[in-house]
Design a protein around this motif. Structure first.
Motif, mmCIF file in Angstrom:
data_model
loop_
_atom_site.group_PDB
_atom_site.id
_atom_site.type_symbol
_atom_site.label_atom_id
_atom_site.label_comp_id
_atom_site.label_asym_id
_atom_site.label_seq_id
_atom_site.Cartn_x
_atom_site.Cartn_y
_atom_site.Cartn_z
ATOM 1 N N LEU A 189 0.842 -1.203 0.000
ATOM 2 C CA LEU A 189 0.000 0.000 0.000
ATOM 3 C C LEU A 189 0.878 1.254 0.000
ATOM 4 C CD1 LEU A 189 -2.832 -1.096 2.474
ATOM 5 C CD2 LEU A 189 -2.962 -0.921 -0.017
ATOM 6 N N ALA A 190 1.982 1.234 0.762
ATOM 7 C CA ALA A 190 2.865 2.400 0.818
ATOM 8 C C ALA A 190 3.527 2.633 -0.538
ATOM 9 C CB ALA A 190 3.911 2.207 1.909
ATOM 10 N N THR A 191 4.020 1.556 -1.167
ATOM 11 C CA THR A 191 4.677 1.700 -2.472
ATOM 12 C C THR A 191 3.726 2.312 -3.495
ATOM 13 O OG1 THR A 191 5.804 -0.364 -1.973
ATOM 14 C CG2 THR A 191 6.011 0.435 -4.225
ATOM 15 N N LEU A 192 2.458 1.911 -3.406
ATOM 16 C CA LEU A 192 1.494 2.403 -4.384
ATOM 17 C C LEU A 192 0.932 3.768 -3.982
ATOM 18 C CD1 LEU A 192 -0.342 -0.966 -5.070
ATOM 19 C CD2 LEU A 192 0.996 0.333 -6.735
ATOM 20 N N GLY A 193 1.254 4.229 -2.775
ATOM 21 C CA GLY A 193 0.732 5.519 -2.315
ATOM 22 C C GLY A 193 -0.747 5.445 -1.951
ATOM 23 N N LEU A 194 -1.188 4.291 -1.452
ATOM 24 C CA LEU A 194 -2.599 4.135 -1.076
ATOM 25 C C LEU A 194 -2.737 4.202 0.431
ATOM 26 C CD1 LEU A 194 -3.382 1.056 -3.363
ATOM 27 C CD2 LEU A 194 -4.200 3.387 -3.744
ATOM 28 N N ASP A 195 -3.630 5.068 0.936
ATOM 29 C CA ASP A 195 -3.879 4.974 2.376
ATOM 30 C C ASP A 195 -5.359 4.985 2.722
ATOM 31 O OD1 ASP A 195 -4.439 7.631 2.063
ATOM 32 O OD2 ASP A 195 -2.548 8.334 2.919
ATOM 33 N N GLU A 196 -6.227 4.961 1.708
ATOM 34 C CA GLU A 196 -7.652 4.830 1.995
ATOM 35 C C GLU A 196 -8.112 3.464 1.505
ATOM 36 O OE1 GLU A 196 -11.058 7.667 1.257
ATOM 37 O OE2 GLU A 196 -9.321 9.005 1.044
ATOM 38 N N VAL A 197 -8.221 2.540 2.436
ATOM 39 C CA VAL A 197 -8.572 1.170 2.048
ATOM 40 C C VAL A 197 -10.099 1.054 2.016
ATOM 41 C CG1 VAL A 197 -8.246 -1.275 2.567
ATOM 42 C CG2 VAL A 197 -6.419 0.354 3.039
ATOM 43 N N ASP A 198 -10.684 1.476 0.898
ATOM 44 C CA ASP A 198 -12.145 1.452 0.784
ATOM 45 C C ASP A 198 -12.615 0.294 -0.098
ATOM 46 O OD1 ASP A 198 -11.069 2.428 -1.520
ATOM 47 O OD2 ASP A 198 -12.517 4.044 -1.795
ATOM 48 N N ASP A 199 -11.750 -0.686 -0.273
ATOM 49 C CA ASP A 199 -12.116 -1.886 -1.025
ATOM 50 C C ASP A 199 -11.279 -3.039 -0.438
ATOM 51 O OD1 ASP A 199 -13.073 -3.663 -2.869
ATOM 52 O OD2 ASP A 199 -12.713 -2.363 -4.606
ATOM 53 N N GLY A 200 -11.852 -4.231 -0.425
ATOM 54 C CA GLY A 200 -11.172 -5.341 0.238
ATOM 55 C C GLY A 200 -10.107 -6.036 -0.590
ATOM 56 N N HIS A 201 -9.985 -5.640 -1.855
ATOM 57 C CA HIS A 201 -9.023 -6.342 -2.703
ATOM 58 C C HIS A 201 -8.290 -5.365 -3.619
ATOM 59 C CE1 HIS A 201 -12.617 -6.044 -5.294
ATOM 60 N NE2 HIS A 201 -11.708 -5.824 -6.217
ATOM 61 N N LEU A 202 -7.218 -5.833 -4.199
ATOM 62 C CA LEU A 202 -6.488 -5.053 -5.210
ATOM 63 C C LEU A 202 -6.614 -5.771 -6.545
ATOM 64 C CD1 LEU A 202 -3.019 -4.026 -3.701
ATOM 65 C CD2 LEU A 202 -5.088 -2.648 -3.890
ATOM 66 N N PHE A 203 -6.918 -5.009 -7.569
ATOM 67 C CA PHE A 203 -7.018 -5.556 -8.924
ATOM 68 C C PHE A 203 -5.609 -5.544 -9.524
ATOM 69 C CE2 PHE A 203 -7.868 -5.683 -13.396
ATOM 70 C CZ PHE A 203 -9.152 -6.181 -13.572
ATOM 71 N N LEU A 204 -5.154 -6.693 -10.010
ATOM 72 C CA LEU A 204 -3.788 -6.782 -10.554
ATOM 73 C C LEU A 204 -3.812 -7.272 -11.999
ATOM 74 C CD1 LEU A 204 -2.107 -8.746 -7.593
ATOM 75 C CD2 LEU A 204 -2.134 -6.266 -7.911
#
Ligand code: PLP
Length: 618
Positions: A568-583
């Motif tokens: 999350l830090a590498t991607l610059g994400l800090d609002e976890v408003d979804d339970g998954h990451l699309f890859l």
């Protein structure tokens, strides 16, 4: 310089480069087939067709034309521009063997209708068993056995069925104690309870042998009744409800076929216990041990532990060696479980570790031609394959064989006895080797057995022959991994690009987040849009994307805590408003990606991805 041929000439080729060789080999052998038909009672009068043969041929031709027209919309999986799912170009020997054998239409359910191809199926299974390190020698104390299935799903289901039948059999023996039909069994049968559900597989075989000897010693008129007294207690007869619940431990990365397996066996998905993964997306041996100990404390039996060799989504390699070592530690405290390795995807990578003489290549030896592969843990995992009780391998994945070919391999053929099925019209009393007696499926194509066996004969399963193909695909993955890192540097200020898990083998996933966005849901929408540009358009008259990839969604709560925070830090994400990451997910199995012009194509792909990201993240 080596005198070895470039095995890639065995593929049909992205542009059909081998078309002439293929046509020659096909036509010659199709002709042989018709000659063979004519040899059988040549004196018989030929069957005369009535009117309309020409019209029927035309109708067939018209339909075939329509088929070919429709197939233009197919996915160009044979191109090195296809980086999507676990499918690629095909090896010619397998396709040819399959096409030619299909004309004879052998059914491998019994050698009565498949005298040639049943033997080839045994041979194909023996080739695969040797590759993973099972002992196939006739006098081996535990002699391997295996057969082909229609795919990895069926092989996985069958492994669990086999494991349960074998591990529950002693319970039936224990329950037959004291029955009037079984005088004298008491001295042989263990008592019902925790202990009897935790016999090691070797102890089960030993018990089976002793009970068999006891039955043999009974007068004939009592023997059938005694056998029936045991049979009527078996889980196969009374059903799972009359047996203690048993769990199956799989990593959170396990293939969904495991859910199907526990549903089908009536165990229920509650019995499927997820094991956490490490930061490298491999089954966490610490968490596994905790769960095994917890089951011991609660006196809950574990049916099987399933490490995955080449996870479907990330290609990561679970520590099979740790699972096997844990089984040994458990045995000491009277706890046991079956170890099944799901190597549907990664099984053929074992050929990279196999010497021509059948020995295992050392870590040092195996590393020679790679940048990162294999890590010491990955080598140890492959080295431990031979200690598993059963293994699934899919020839239709990294075996480059057409669909419809999976395999189940057993370390000890004696396990078959626990699932043997009688069918008086198909199997004679002493036809012990009939595949249909033990396999879950009935009728199965002998053509598939020919395809697998012939492919392995042309390209034997060791590092110097077949092994070069998976080795090349791992090198392609290393190239893409390096290129994606450079792309990440180029995109700085535009988007954050991350390879969330260092690849263990030949799959690599990517996440991209546009600069300035902190919301997981926004990144996922961005990724979905990217994926839309890199995937099949079912409405197009023919496929014309520059590249094809696949996608996956990783659940954030499945990630190891450290890995999750870092990602999350590498991607610059800090609002976890979804339970998954699309890859985006890349499978690098096309044989041409490991050399020019494939490497040039990987550069082109990265440039293409860069263009897509820049035009959308601006
Ligand atoms: C593909 C796969 C399966 C299922 O195999 P099919 O041949 O698709 O039925 C099972 N396990 C793993 C790890 C796989 O990659």
């Amino acid at each position: 310089m080596t005198a070895e041929p470039d095995f890639r000439a065995l593929f049909l080729g992205a542009h059909g480069e081998q078309d002439e060789a293929f046509e020659r080999l096909l036509v010659d052998h199709v002709r042989e087939h018709f000659a063979w038909r004519r040899e059988f009672h040549p004196g018989d009068q030929g069957v005369r067709t009535g009117n309309g043969a020409a019209a029927l041929e035309e109708r067939t031709r018209a339909e075939l034309q329509r088929l070919i027209g429709a197939l233009r919309r197919s996915v160009p999986v044979s191109s090195p521009r296809y980086l999507g799912h676990m499918t690629s170009d095909l090896l010619m020997p397998g396709v040819l063997a399959q096409m030619v054998t299909t004309l004879y239409n052998p059914n491998n359910v019994t050698s009565e209708v498949a005298p040639v191809t049943v033997g080839m199926e045994h041979a194909a299974a023996a080739q695969l068993a040797a590759m993973i390190g099972f002992d196939g020698a006739e006098d081996a104390p535990r002699r391997a056995w295996g057969h082909l299935t229609s795919g990895g799903t069926v092989a996985n289901i069958e492994s669990l069925w086999m494991a349960r039948a074998a591990r529950c059999w002693p319970v039936a023996v224990a329950r037959a104690r004291g029955k009037p039909q079984c005088p004298g069994l008491d001295g042989i049968a263990p008592e019902d309870g925790w202990r009897v559900l935790n016999l090691s597989i070797d102890e089960v075989h030993d018990l089976h042998r002793r009970v068999g000897a006891w039955l043999d010693g009974l007068p004939v008129h009592l023997r059938a009744a005694a056998m029936e007294a045991i049979e009527e207690e078996r889980i196969e007869r009374v059903g799972a409800a009359r047996y203690p619940a048993m769990s199956v431990l799989v990593p959170v990365t396990a293939h969904y076929s495991w859910e199907k397996a526990v549903k089908l066996l009536g165990m229920g998905t509650d019995r499927l216990v997820p094991v956490a993964v490490t930061e490298r997306m491999r089954m966490d041996p610490g968490d596994l041990e905790d769960k095994v100990l917890a089951a011991h404390a609660k006196r809950e039996a574990i049916l099987a532990v399933v490490p995955v060799l080449g996870t479907t989504e990330y290609g990561t390699i679970d520590p099979v060696h740790e699972v096997v070592a844990l089984r040994e530690r458990c045995r000491v405290r009277g706890q046991s479980f079956w170890v099944h390795c799901d190597a549907a995807w990664g099984g053929y990578l074992a050929s990279v570790f196999r010497r021509e003489d059948g020995g295992l290549r050392s870590w040092r030896e195996a590393r020679q031609n790679f940048r990162f592969f294999p890590s010491e843990e990955v080598h140890a995992a492959f080295a431990a394959l031979g200690d598993c009780d059963s293994v699934t391998v899919d020839p239709h994945k990294q075996g480059y064989i057409p669909f419809g070919a999976g395999a189940l391999l057993l370390r000890d053929r004696r396990c078959r006895a626990f699932v043997a099925q009688d069918a008086p019209y198909v199997f004679d009393g002493d036809a012990v080797d009939e595949l249909g007696r033990y396999a879950l499926e009935g009728s199965r194509p002998g053509a598939m057995a020919a395809a697998v066996c012939i492919t392995h004969r042309v390209l034997p399963l060791h590092a110097g022959a077949f092994g070069r193909l998976p080795a090349g695909s791992v090198r392609a993955c290393e190239s893409l991994f390096t290129r994606l890192r450079r792309l990440a540097a180029r995109l700085r200020g535009v988007a954050s690009l991350s390879v969330p898990f260092e690849p263990d083998t030949n799959l690599v996933c990517v996440a991209v987040n546009p600069e300035g966005n902190a919301k997981v849901s926004v990144m996922n929408a961005f990724m979905r849009d990217l994926y839309g540009q890199l995937s099949v358009d079912p409405s197009a008259p023919r496929q014309d994307r520059d590249f094809y990839v696949s996608r996956t969604r990783v659940r954030l709560d499945h990630l190891a805590l450290g890995a999750r925070a870092r990602l999350l830090a590498t991607l610059g994400l800090d609002e976890v408003d979804d339970g998954h990451l699309f890859l985006l997910r890349h499978t690098l199995m096309n044989p041409w990606l490991s050399a020019e012009p494939g490497k040039g194509l990987l550069d082109e792909y990265c440039a293409h991805l860069e263009g897509l990201v820049r035009s959308r993240a601006g």
